[in-house]
Design an enzyme around this catalytic site. Structure first.
Site: not given
Ligand code: SDX
Length: 430
Positions: A266, A307, A365
């Protein structure tokens, strides 16, 4: 609302369960599943991927379009034409202020920027290397111990003054975290300065000489606060709402939001992005890290990408990239190696079929940390900056919930543990 209905048939349950379908002004319809409990059923949705936990009028996100509206105003227009305190007013009150309302609001906020002098003693208890987010969780929650006169959450005036105190004091407390880590004296607010300018003054000023704040940097700081102000029902805002639903005071609720924001998935991602870019270290190693991010057996993720809602670009990331170019250009750092790595990484990722197929784009971010590093803010302060900006959204959502009928949040579960069994006396156990 609408008179649409949803019908559900469940094996083992006679008949059809009919549920209301509600329509908002924008976004998907929702199925009101409230009556399922009476039929002996729960819904099951870990991570709330498909669950609307509340009704709200504050912020709307269209993840497919890359759209973010605060009380109907696009984030791009607010970033270009508004400022952080005006956006705070908009989020809380629902309308942009008149000139007089804005003058009065800014004056009110700037007159609450000081914290009780006893707060200094709280910081003396922290180790010199305490993480600023650990300090913020503590001192923000502790603010409640100074305001016994205005903690009646059912009193709109108490809610208003608490919102003003929190928005006004977060930059002061944030700067105190930084000064504590540097072993430098705390700087008092200068209420003749603008909100972001005052923050930079308290961060980088010292009692021995007048502050010189670059207006380009002050403007960039204000837009960074604005871009982080609110984002619908994200993890930390949902935490604030859940804490508030028990009747907890607003300072405790915001402290719980800070705790939730700290996680690297997050708000902690901005700090993680910088650490990742520094770990990559050179453009030649980008492919290696992109491969790690795609490897299911490797927990590494490309921080700053992806996201839950945005399956197109994050509009805040685009504004942030513009600020990045402007600030680093103004500071003669347009060839900053981390910025070069970030831009190359973004290009490679956006052309890679894994990221395209999973709709992973840079989020808010990805670039924010590069700007903050260029301004001189240390990496471990990045999420504190995020929390400072997001306080406006947290307190607006808290106020919206408390101002309307609400119930304590109490999710249910799918239980897969032991069925009932008798206690085993110690001498009978293996
Ligand atoms: C913020 O919610 C909000 O609005 C948050 C925010 C706000 O203003 O409050 O926007 C702020 O928190 C932005 C996000 C910051 N986090 C990151 O940058 C960390 C990296 N991102 C991930 O951890 C992820 O993308 C999330 C946590 C942001 C979202 O996760 P989800 O929606 O639960 O999606 P997921 O983890 O299920 O991913 C879907 C697929 C997965 O692969 P499969 O299981 O389908 O094979 O996408 C892949 C994930 O492995 N994936 C990534 C990835 N993000 C998702 N693979 C590589 N790198 C990534 N960054």
């Amino acid at each position: 609302m609408s008179d649409k209905k949803a019908q559900l048939t469940v094996d083992g349950i006679d008949g059809t369960i009919e549920m209301p379908v509600l329509s908002g002004t924008l976004g998907p319809d929702v199925v009101d599943v409230g009556k399922l409990t009476g039929k002996g059923l729960f819904t099951y949705d870990p991570g709330f991927v498909s669950t609307a936990a509340c009704e709200s009028k504050i912020t709307y996100i269209d993840g497919a379009k890359g759209q973010l509206l605060h009380r109907g105003y696009p984030i791009e227009q607010l970033a270009e034409q508004s400022d952080y305190l005006e956006t705070c007013y908009l989020l809380m009150n629902g309308e942009l202020p008149s000139a007089e309302e804005k003058r009065e609001y800014v004056e009110t906020i700037m007159n609450h920027t000081m914290v009780h002098e006893s707060i200094v003693n709280f910081f003396k208890g922290f180790r010199y290397d305490a993480h600023p987010m650990a300090m913020m969780c503590g001192v923000v929650g502790a603010l409640a111990s100074f305001y016994h006169d205005s903690l009646d959450i059912n009193d709109p005036e108490h809610r208003r003054i608490s919102a003003h105190r929190l928005i006004a004091k977060m930059p002061t407390l944030a700067a105190m975290c930084y000064k504590h880590s540097k072993g430098q004296p705390f700087m008092y607010p200068d209420n003749n300065l603008g909100y972001a300018e005052n923050f930079l003054h308290m961060m980088f000023g010292n009692p021995c000489e007048p502050s010189t704040i670059d207006p380009i940097v002050a403007k960039a700081m204000d837009v960074i606060f604005l871009l982080h102000a609110d984002h619908e029902q994200n993890a930390s805002t949902s935490t604030v709402r859940l804490a508030g639903s028990s009747g907890a005071n607003p300072f405790a609720c915001i402290s719980s939001g800070i705790a939730a924001l700290w996680g690297p998935a997050h708000g902690g991602a901005n700090e993680a992005v910088l650490n990742m870019l520094q770990e990559i270290g050179d453009e030649s190693r980008i492919d290696e890290y992109v491969a790690k991010a795609k490897d299911k057996n490797d927990p590494f993720r490309l921080m700053g990408f992806g996201h839950r809602v945005y399956k197109n670009f994050d509009p805040r990331s685009r504004v942030m990239q513009g600020i990045c170019d402007e600030v680093l250009g103004a500071m003669g750092a347009e060839n900053d190696p981390l910025l070069r790595i970030a831009k190359k990484l973004e290009k490679i990722a956006l052309e890679d079929e894994y990221f395209v197929e999973k709709k992973l784009y840079p989020n808010v971010d990805f670039y924010s940390g590069i700007i903050m590093k260029a301004i001189g803010i240390p990496t471990d302060m990045f999420t504190v900056i995020f929390a400072t900006g997001r306080t406006a959204g947290w307190i607006a959502h808290w106020n919206e919930m408390i101002s309307n009928p609400y119930k304590i949040g109490r999710p249910r579960q799918l239980y897969t543990g032991y069925t009932q069994r008798d206690y085993m006396p110690l001498d009978k156990r293996k």
